[in-house]
Scaffold this motif. Sequence first.
Motif, PDB file in Angstrom:
ATOM      1  N   GLY A   1       4.902   1.092 -11.726  1.00  0.00           N
ATOM      2  CA  GLY A   1       4.928   1.255 -10.278  1.00  0.00           C
ATOM      3  C   GLY A   1       3.646   1.916  -9.808  1.00  0.00           C
ATOM      4  N   GLY A   2       3.076   1.406  -8.698  1.00  0.00           N
ATOM      5  CA  GLY A   2       1.840   1.973  -8.168  1.00  0.00           C
ATOM      6  C   GLY A   2       0.655   1.648  -9.053  1.00  0.00           C
ATOM      7  N   SER A   3      -0.389   2.473  -8.939  1.00  0.00           N
ATOM      8  CA  SER A   3      -1.636   2.199  -9.680  1.00  0.00           C
ATOM      9  C   SER A   3      -1.573   2.837 -11.069  1.00  0.00           C
ATOM     10  N   GLY A   4      -0.473   2.563 -11.782  1.00  0.00           N
ATOM     11  CA  GLY A   4      -0.257   3.185 -13.090  1.00  0.00           C
ATOM     12  C   GLY A   4       0.514   4.488 -12.957  1.00  0.00           C
TER      13      GLY A   4
ATOM     14  N   GLY B   1       0.806  -1.218   0.000  1.00  0.00           N
ATOM     15  CA  GLY B   1       0.000   0.000   0.000  1.00  0.00           C
ATOM     16  C   GLY B   1       0.838   1.265   0.000  1.00  0.00           C
ATOM     17  N   THR B   2       2.096   1.165   0.402  1.00  0.00           N
ATOM     18  CA  THR B   2       2.958   2.355   0.391  1.00  0.00           C
ATOM     19  C   THR B   2       3.344   2.747  -1.038  1.00  0.00           C
ATOM     20  N   ALA B   3       3.015   1.906  -2.013  1.00  0.00           N
ATOM     21  CA  ALA B   3       3.242   2.272  -3.418  1.00  0.00           C
ATOM     22  C   ALA B   3       2.124   3.190  -3.916  1.00  0.00           C
ATOM     23  N   ALA B   4       1.029   3.270  -3.146  1.00  0.00           N
ATOM     24  CA  ALA B   4      -0.043   4.246  -3.424  1.00  0.00           C
ATOM     25  C   ALA B   4       0.160   5.429  -2.457  1.00  0.00           C
ATOM     26  N   TRP B   5      -0.759   6.360  -2.445  1.00  0.00           N
ATOM     27  CA  TRP B   5      -0.701   7.415  -1.403  1.00  0.00           C
ATOM     28  C   TRP B   5      -1.274   6.761  -0.162  1.00  0.00           C
ATOM     29  N   PHE B   6      -0.396   6.332   0.723  1.00  0.00           N
ATOM     30  CA  PHE B   6      -0.799   5.409   1.782  1.00  0.00           C
ATOM     31  C   PHE B   6      -1.957   5.958   2.618  1.00  0.00           C
ATOM     32  N   ASP B   7      -1.805   7.192   3.111  1.00  0.00           N
ATOM     33  CA  ASP B   7      -2.831   7.736   4.010  1.00  0.00           C
ATOM     34  C   ASP B   7      -4.188   7.844   3.337  1.00  0.00           C
ATOM     35  N   ARG B   8      -4.181   8.152   2.062  1.00  0.00           N
ATOM     36  CA  ARG B   8      -5.457   8.390   1.376  1.00  0.00           C
ATOM     37  C   ARG B   8      -6.054   7.134   0.739  1.00  0.00           C
ATOM     38  N   GLU B   9      -5.191   6.218   0.309  1.00  0.00           N
ATOM     39  CA  GLU B   9      -5.693   5.097  -0.495  1.00  0.00           C
ATOM     40  C   GLU B   9      -5.512   3.728   0.139  1.00  0.00           C
ATOM     41  N   ALA B  10      -4.655   3.629   1.149  1.00  0.00           N
ATOM     42  CA  ALA B  10      -4.317   2.287   1.638  1.00  0.00           C
ATOM     43  C   ALA B  10      -4.479   2.112   3.144  1.00  0.00           C
TER      44      ALA B  10
ATOM     45  N   PRO C   1      -0.039  11.210 -11.776  1.00  0.00           N
ATOM     46  CA  PRO C   1      -0.379  11.529 -10.377  1.00  0.00           C
ATOM     47  C   PRO C   1      -0.523  10.246  -9.560  1.00  0.00           C
ATOM     48  N   ILE C   2      -0.048  10.275  -8.316  1.00  0.00           N
ATOM     49  CA  ILE C   2       0.029   9.022  -7.540  1.00  0.00           C
ATOM     50  C   ILE C   2      -1.353   8.481  -7.173  1.00  0.00           C
ATOM     51  N   GLU C   3      -2.325   9.362  -6.946  1.00  0.00           N
ATOM     52  CA  GLU C   3      -3.655   8.875  -6.554  1.00  0.00           C
ATOM     53  C   GLU C   3      -4.415   8.353  -7.775  1.00  0.00           C
ATOM     54  N   PHE C   4      -5.054   7.224  -7.610  1.00  0.00           N
ATOM     55  CA  PHE C   4      -5.754   6.644  -8.753  1.00  0.00           C
ATOM     56  C   PHE C   4      -6.901   7.547  -9.223  1.00  0.00           C
ATOM     57  N   SER C   5      -7.610   8.141  -8.263  1.00  0.00           N
ATOM     58  CA  SER C   5      -8.741   8.996  -8.645  1.00  0.00           C
ATOM     59  C   SER C   5      -8.244  10.211  -9.440  1.00  0.00           C
ATOM     60  N   ALA C   6      -7.045  10.698  -9.109  1.00  0.00           N
ATOM     61  CA  ALA C   6      -6.490  11.832  -9.854  1.00  0.00           C
ATOM     62  C   ALA C   6      -6.123  11.425 -11.282  1.00  0.00           C
ATOM     63  N   LYS C   7      -5.644  10.200 -11.437  1.00  0.00           N
ATOM     64  CA  LYS C   7      -5.314   9.704 -12.788  1.00  0.00           C
ATOM     65  C   LYS C   7      -6.577   9.671 -13.651  1.00  0.00           C
ATOM     66  N   VAL C   8      -7.623   9.102 -13.060  1.00  0.00           N
ATOM     67  CA  VAL C   8      -8.868   8.937 -13.823  1.00  0.00           C
ATOM     68  C   VAL C   8      -9.469  10.303 -14.149  1.00  0.00           C
ATOM     69  N   ALA C   9      -9.402  11.215 -13.178  1.00  0.00           N
ATOM     70  CA  ALA C   9      -9.949  12.553 -13.423  1.00  0.00           C
ATOM     71  C   ALA C   9      -9.190  13.229 -14.559  1.00  0.00           C
ATOM     72  N   GLU C  10      -7.885  13.064 -14.551  1.00  0.00           N
ATOM     73  CA  GLU C  10      -7.045  13.712 -15.559  1.00  0.00           C
ATOM     74  C   GLU C  10      -7.312  13.156 -16.962  1.00  0.00           C
ATOM     75  N   SER C  11      -7.679  11.885 -17.038  1.00  0.00           N
ATOM     76  CA  SER C  11      -7.802  11.251 -18.354  1.00  0.00           C
ATOM     77  C   SER C  11      -9.238  11.204 -18.878  1.00  0.00           C
ATOM     78  N   GLN C  12     -10.154  11.946 -18.228  1.00  0.00           N
ATOM     79  CA  GLN C  12     -11.567  11.858 -18.614  1.00  0.00           C
ATOM     80  C   GLN C  12     -11.798  12.097 -20.106  1.00  0.00           C
TER      81      GLN C  12
END
Lengths: 437, 416
Positions: free
Chosen positions: B401-404, B138-147, B268-279
């Motif tokens: 590395g991480g969630s993409g 989980g430390t490969a994600a933004w741990f506090d927010r995602e894991a 961006p490290i957060e998965f939700s930020a990746k998805v938002a960016e690629s809408q």
Amino acid sequence: MREVKRVVVLGANGTMGAGAAGLFAGNGFDVTMLARTVDKAHQGLGKAKEALRTDVLRERVHCGTYDADLESSVARADLIFEAVSEDLTVKLPFLERVDRARASGSVVATVSSGLSIAAMCEGRSDDFRRHFMGMHLFNPPHVIVGTEMIPGPETDREVFQSMSQFARRKLGRAVIECRDRPAFAGNRVGFKVLNECALLAEVHGVSNIDYLIGRHTGRALAPLATIDLVGWDVHHAIVENVYAHTRDEAHELFQMPVYMKQLMDEGHLGNKTPAEGGFYRRMTDANGKRMVSVLDPRRRSYSEGAAPPPNKQAFVEEMKALHAVGRYRDAMRLLLTAPGTEAELTRRVIVGYVSYALNRVGPDEVVDSPAGVDSIMGHGFNWAPPSVLVDLWGKSATLKAMDELGLKAPPVLARLADGQRLFTGQSASIGRYFIGK
Amino acid sequence: MATKKASRPVFVLGGYQTDFSRNWNKEAKHIVAMMRETVIGALEETRIEPAEVEVAHVGNFAAELYCMQGHLGAFVLEVDPALSGVPTARHEAACASGSIAALAAAAEIEAGRYDLALVLGVEQMKTVDSKRGGEFLGTAAWFDREAKGVEFPFPKLFGKLGDEYDRRYGLKDEHLAAISAVNYANAKRNPLAQTRNWFMSYEHACSTGPFNAHVGGRVKISDCSQVTDGAAAVFLASEEFAKKWAARVGEKLEAIPRILGWGHRTAPIEFSAKVAESQNDPFVLPHTRRAILDAFERAGLAGVGAIHAIETHDCFTTSEYMAIDHFGLTPPGKSWQAVEEGVIALDGKCPINPSGGLIGAGHPVGATGTRQLLDAWKQVTARAGDYQVRNARRVATLNIGGSGTTSVVHVVGFAS
């Protein structure tokens, strides 16, 4: 050889039968599991599903009984796999029924771990004898891939080679070819060492032997704990068979110790008889604390409390420390040079293992090349293959140690060119045999 | 950002991989044992002398967590006294650590600093149980927010990747099951694969139950890569060393494969930020797509048609599903076509993960990128044995590395 599509397993409720059925079904073959009753066959299927951790096997598996289904299913089968009790008097009547029912050209294999393949061919039809062979899987087959294939006296060479290839390619087996000798290669070599340790335990104690010949000497499990795992009855059957039917340089080491025979008569069979125990007995004390007590072979009794710790030896602790950091060569060389009677005892067993194993290689012996005995000791027993130890020690140091210990030098080792490696297997797995604790 | 091409060629001389089925914790081994075996194996395989190694780059994700050991670069010196004094470093980018180590080594060769570099990826993961290991990952994600406080965070994140595909384009779980079955089947041909003796079938991958439970949204056990102990080493060399070495091993310089191109991007490290960016992007992970295009451009390749096989980062079946359209094997969102048409099978038009990938071969996190490079080298030098792709001249790797988050692509092989 005809293509294998349909397999019948006899003795499908037993450990090896269920394991083999899982192996065949898991690799995509249609399997009929036969036992005395349908319930027993279903029990076997349950074991196979549990081993493979899947629910989808049953679509490929039919369960049946010897009485109702043997003849009809054997007639349709391409491969008939016999895994009934390890007893010729039980096996022979089944093989006779198979002979009558099977289609010409279908293959019949026995899972026997060391009974005579030739004896199983006696009285059988010509076509049966040409299509019959040993296929000794190790338990549990979904984990242990080492497999011995043994042709009978009249087995068709092409059929045998096709089946060996089938076992490699379709079942993922690490196959070696053995001659039809008692206990074949793996059990012949392995149980020589195990029984030698059982004999030594009477003098030196169980804890000390399992400590000295422990995992740091190149094995997944200490020897006397291994005998408890396989069962004293199985151990007895194997060493007795070898003792009765072979004459070699280690003949006396196949005589089961008297203390084991006596305890066996009293029901001590190892882990399968937890109340009686074997070399070890798991107990719970008055406070509910679990502990393991240990057998004193001389008194034929168990320690009152937990097993007393073994007498620690500096060379053993140093070997473990070297293994832990990946210095296997340094560790094993230390075994050859360490002073003291305990080190010499350890050398006698380990160098003796290498000597005995490599002396089973030759045109009149059990296997043709060191690769055979290496593969089965590595893949079947999870022991460091003998050639790996030779390569770590070097040829001259190995021969010198054998000479000093009065052990027979194997011809295959004498022929090895200086600097040439004996081990031809997968080098990426060598370190797995040397345990750091 | 312009893609600059390599100023000097970087040659791949081969290397060594441990047997990924081993459990080094059960063997009671320190991580140095794995590093020693791997480097000694690589030296023997390539006939390189320890004294010839000029620099060593180690890829590792989290030895501090799994093994209570940092500073792994220094352990390279434990292999052989002749390595004393060799400059070393350890690189970390989660599951892409092994590729980052390779990028650093290649950069130094391109810059002319050194002629021979050792790249060693290593991870020992079986020191802890699966829940604790899941937390470490989980430390490969933004741990506090995602894991934090999430059981098995990564299957859930990659389950969301599947959900995003489903939302945009539609996604059938049968196609994920087929991807799993291909990886397991390929692994059966790979003698170093972790799952080579395990049972798997398309039917089992499609089934759901106690033996194939959901672990993260739509992601089931059969969709997951493995927890693996393992290491892989590769030697990278300058033209000067490669010439000398080619003569030693009796090869022509032209027969030594090169790193033809590379791509390296971070999202961006957060998965939700990746998805938002690629809408508004046809690609769900556009930075990963960009890394692939960068590598093709640097290699002078028009597209995936010039690639003969791919070793991709299938940490979950959804990430391989993503790789299929991001590599350009299908239009965006239509990865299922390549699955149905058998394009990705071992005998297909562009086999993916002939080794078995992370699902079949195993996923020792920090070693995966290095293992992919080694497998690419094996393919283009026809040394892959039973999992050889016929006539493979150029193989691409994608290591994530991480969630993409960090994407590294290499193209290994021959220019033409």
